[in-house]
Design an enzyme around this catalytic site. Structure first.
Site, mmCIF file in Angstrom:
data_model
loop_
_atom_site.group_PDB
_atom_site.id
_atom_site.type_symbol
_atom_site.label_atom_id
_atom_site.label_comp_id
_atom_site.label_asym_id
_atom_site.label_seq_id
_atom_site.Cartn_x
_atom_site.Cartn_y
_atom_site.Cartn_z
ATOM 1 N N CYS A 244 0.779 -1.239 0.169
ATOM 2 C CA CYS A 244 0.097 -0.103 0.057
ATOM 3 C C CYS A 244 0.694 1.104 0.187
ATOM 4 C CB CYS A 244 -1.107 0.024 1.327
ATOM 5 S SG CYS A 244 -2.345 1.275 0.917
ATOM 6 N N HIS A 374 -3.637 -5.218 -0.034
ATOM 7 C CA HIS A 374 -3.061 -5.840 1.347
ATOM 8 C C HIS A 374 -3.080 -7.279 1.412
ATOM 9 C CE1 HIS A 374 -2.822 -1.961 3.695
ATOM 10 N NE2 HIS A 374 -3.869 -1.437 2.839
ATOM 11 N N GLU A 376 -1.764 -9.252 3.338
ATOM 12 C CA GLU A 376 -1.475 -9.827 4.502
ATOM 13 C C GLU A 376 -3.059 -10.212 4.846
ATOM 14 O OE1 GLU A 376 -1.549 -5.334 5.110
ATOM 15 O OE2 GLU A 376 -0.870 -6.968 3.662
#
Length: 440
Positions: A244, A374, A376
């Site tokens: 990001c 993102h 994750e």
């Protein structure tokens, strides 16, 4: 909850109470648990399982289980002890060893379910893989040193998903994760005079890293320090992953130091900048900030020529289209894209219209990758987030990276439900994602 249990029926409702068992000089106290159960019964709720949490490595004593069973109106089989373990991944196996599966099967009448053989085999395989993770986690000797350069390192829970992604990836690579936190502002030149100790400690950690990670964030504070870290990773061939804001700063760093646009920046940091390499997305409201981000699971389409060389594409199984969750308001400025690409910054992943830059990667680098999304958010212990897996593997060595790339090409399965991976028609380049649906 009292009303809900009657609405769905007793065979569709199980209540698990997690209660702390204080250990006072070796004596396990049950009074707090008894009081909690008494209060629950006053509310019309009775726990089906009592999970006794001990903040110590000592297991729940049989006498403690007996007392809880006697005074809390449950059988001893319904009392499960959960003490401190070396890893949180041991906890499911600990609960299984105490018979929690049998208790739930009986309570929820699961014995009557007819489970297809392939689902039984899938569950058995999942258990085998989970057990391999837990046993292998204890025997890791080789280490991988990752430095996370962020703005919110004083509150490490801010990066919980990131640290879990690194953890899952390190286990897959057979490495013990050594994670160091660097406050990005400590890397900036001003810190050399304000606090020389912090400045030199931050740079010492940076130059000793096997891999450098720059996660997401908001605002201008600390961004110059992040770009110092990105420049070091790019020039010194240190594996790098930008998420990001880290992706956007990698673009700005390249524009400043490769394209020589010295005042390149983001309109988030300077709305009046003459060189807006990163801009506010035009469709996003500038006055209403609540719920106005570009959010949710979105597709990224890889460039056709990236299949032969891109490492990040290979960790996604070589797929033409990938799906990750997004959460941002800024994007790479379209007027600068051609100049950036011609100078060597490859935007190999774009949105379904081919207009928005979403993945960047350098060719002549062990692993230099940035994602606007993102990834994750969707990591799993037995299915690590692909970019993090590639990053940790590269930080562990070229041989480990090659091994993981080969494995991902054969075994990668997206963690998202197929129904969520829907592609608008027509697509930018006419590709249809296998296994996903499309809609007008």
């Amino acid at each position: 909850m009292r009303q809900f249990q009657f609405r769905v029926g007793p065979e569709n409702f199980a209540l698990i109470l997690v209660s702390l068992i204080p250990d006072m000089h070796g004596e396990q106290k049950t009074k707090p648990t008894q009081a909690t159960v008494r209060d629950l019964r006053g509310l019309g709720l009775l726990p089906d399982i009592i999970a006794c949490r001990l903040v110590s490595p000592q297991a729940v004593q049989p006498e403690t289980k007996r007392k809880i069973s006697m005074f809390c109106h449950v059988s001893q089989d319904q009392v499960i002890g959960i003490h401190d373990m070396k890893s949180v991944y041991h906890v499911p196996l600990l609960m299984e060893s105490q018979g929690i599966v049998g208790v739930l099967q009986k309570k929820l009448n699961l014995f009557d379910l007819k489970i297809p053989p392939q689902m039984v085999e899938k569950g058995a395989d999942l258990r085998r893989r989970w057990q391999q993770i837990t046993t292998g986690h204890e025997r890791l000797f080789d280490t991988v040193h990752i430095v996370l350069v962020g703005k919110y390192t004083a509150l490490k829970d801010s990066y919980m998903s990131v640290t879990k992604s690194l953890e899952h990836s390190a286990v897959r690579c057979g490495r013990k994760l050594l994670l160091d936190w660097v406050e990005s502002s400590d890397l900036e030149p001003e810190m050399q005079t304000q606090d020389p100790r912090k400045y030199h400690d931050a740079h010492r950690l940076l130059v000793s890293a096997n891999g450098i990670l720059v996660p997401g964030g908001f605002g201008i504070r600390g961004t110059e320090g992040m770009m110092i870290a990105i420049k070091w990773a790019r020039e010194q061939k240190i594996p790098f992953l930008g998420i990001c804001l880290g992706f956007q700063l990698a673009v700005i760093e390249w524009a400043r130091n490769v394209l020589d646009i010295k005042d390149a920046t983001s309109t988030e940091f300077n709305p009046e900048t003459p060189s807006p390499v990163i801009i506010y997305m035009p469709e996003i409201s500038k006055t209403h900030l609540g719920g106005t981000m570009r959010l949710g699971l979105r597709p990224t389409i890889f460039e056709e020529d990236s299949a032969s060389w891109s490492k990040v594409r290979k960790v996604y199984g070589g797929n033409e289209v990938i799906w990750e969750r997004h959460r941002h308001r800024y994007e790479v400025g379209p007027p600068y894209v051609d100049r950036l690409v011609k100078s060597g910054l490859n935007f190999i992943g774009k949105d379904e219209k081919g207009e928005r830059m979403q993945v960047l990667e350098l060719k002549d680098h062990p692993f230099f990758v940035g994602l606007q999304a993102h990834p994750e958010f969707c990591t799993r212990p037995i299915n690590p987030s692909p970019p993090f897996l590639g990053f940790v593997a590269a930080a562990s060595g070229a041989a480990v990276l090659e091994e993981q790339l080969e494995s991902q090409l054969k075994t990668f399965v997206p963690p998202h439900p197929k129904a969520a991976m829907t592609m608008p028609l027509p697509m930018a380049n006419g590709i249809i994602l296998e296994g996903a649906s499309t809609h007008e």
